[in-house]
Design a protein around this motif. Structure first.
Motif: not given
Length: 234
Positions: A124, A128, A136-137, A139-141, A143-144
């Motif tokens: 994931a 990214i 948004e990207s 934040e996704a990074w 979190s992962a």
């Protein structure tokens, strides 16, 4: 000042019922950036927004002070701690002492399902890196990446060290460090995640520890050696 007081009333939709709830609610508001560095936290406003008396709020603020999230100024009140580059250096130093050790231990005992989850998270994060950088990207990074490291340190089977490490990583400063990453930094970090997963699959403690150490050192270099990027308070 009026706008800040309005923000105080949006911490939590439902009233907090226990001292731990109050502590968690205020801490979440600080970590999310709802309160800026240096902003004062007023007991009366917090109590009203959380639907509790001032007593659990006062106790929560004492705990947050002891944990380093806020600072108490005599005759002024309690304000959100302003993080500095020295704080960042200290956190990286502590991580280098603890996290590679836990990663090496994890290699000897981590479960297959955890390794599969780590592989999924590494995939994931690599995906990214192929997207344009956006809030948004990022934040996704974040979190992962947080889940990736949490799985490994928990598998190190030393709950006290793991709790200490997690507490350091909960600071707003950690999100700031990820915000300083360039696209190249993220791509490099993604590759290192795959190496860590590979070392764990091989059950090679020395390799896993070394890979984690290199990963943290590279992150430290990306964050601290880029004076032209946005920084917390000097």
């Amino acid at each position: 000042m009026a706008s800040k007081l309005t923000t105080l009333h949006t911490i939590k939709d439902e009233p907090a019922r226990s001292p731990d709830d109050v502590y968690a609610a205020i801490k979440d508001a600080v970590t999310s950036g709802q309160y800026g560095a240096g902003e004062y936290l007023r007991e009366e406003q917090l109590a009203k927004s959380l639907g509790v008396s001032r007593t659990p709020v006062r106790e929560a603020l004492r705990r947050l002070d002891a944990d380093g999230w806020v600072e108490t100024r005599p005759n002024y009140g309690v304000r959100v701690k302003a993080w500095t580059l020295q704080d960042a250096r200290e956190i990286f130093e502590a991580r280098l002492l603890v996290e590679p050790y836990l990663a090496g231990r994890a290699a000897l005992s981590i479960g297959v399902s955890d390794i599969e989850r780590l592989q999924t998270l590494a995939d994931a994060m690599l995906e990214i890196t192929h997207r344009p950088s956006t809030p948004e990207s990022s934040e996704a990074w974040f979190s992962a990446n947080a889940e990736f490291h949490a799985i490994i340190t928990a598998a190190g089977n030393n709950s006290r060290l793991d709790r200490s490490l997690r507490s350091m990583k909960e600071t707003p400063l950690i999100k700031w460090t990820f915000g300083t990453y360039s696209d190249d930094d993220r791509a490099r970090s993604a590759r290192q995640h795959f190496e860590i997963v590979c070392a764990l699959k091989q059950r090679n403690a020395a390799w896993t520890e070394a890979a984690m150490r290199c990963h943290i050192l590279a992150a430290e270099n990306a964050v601290l050696d880029r004076p032209n990027r946005g920084q917390p308070t000097p």
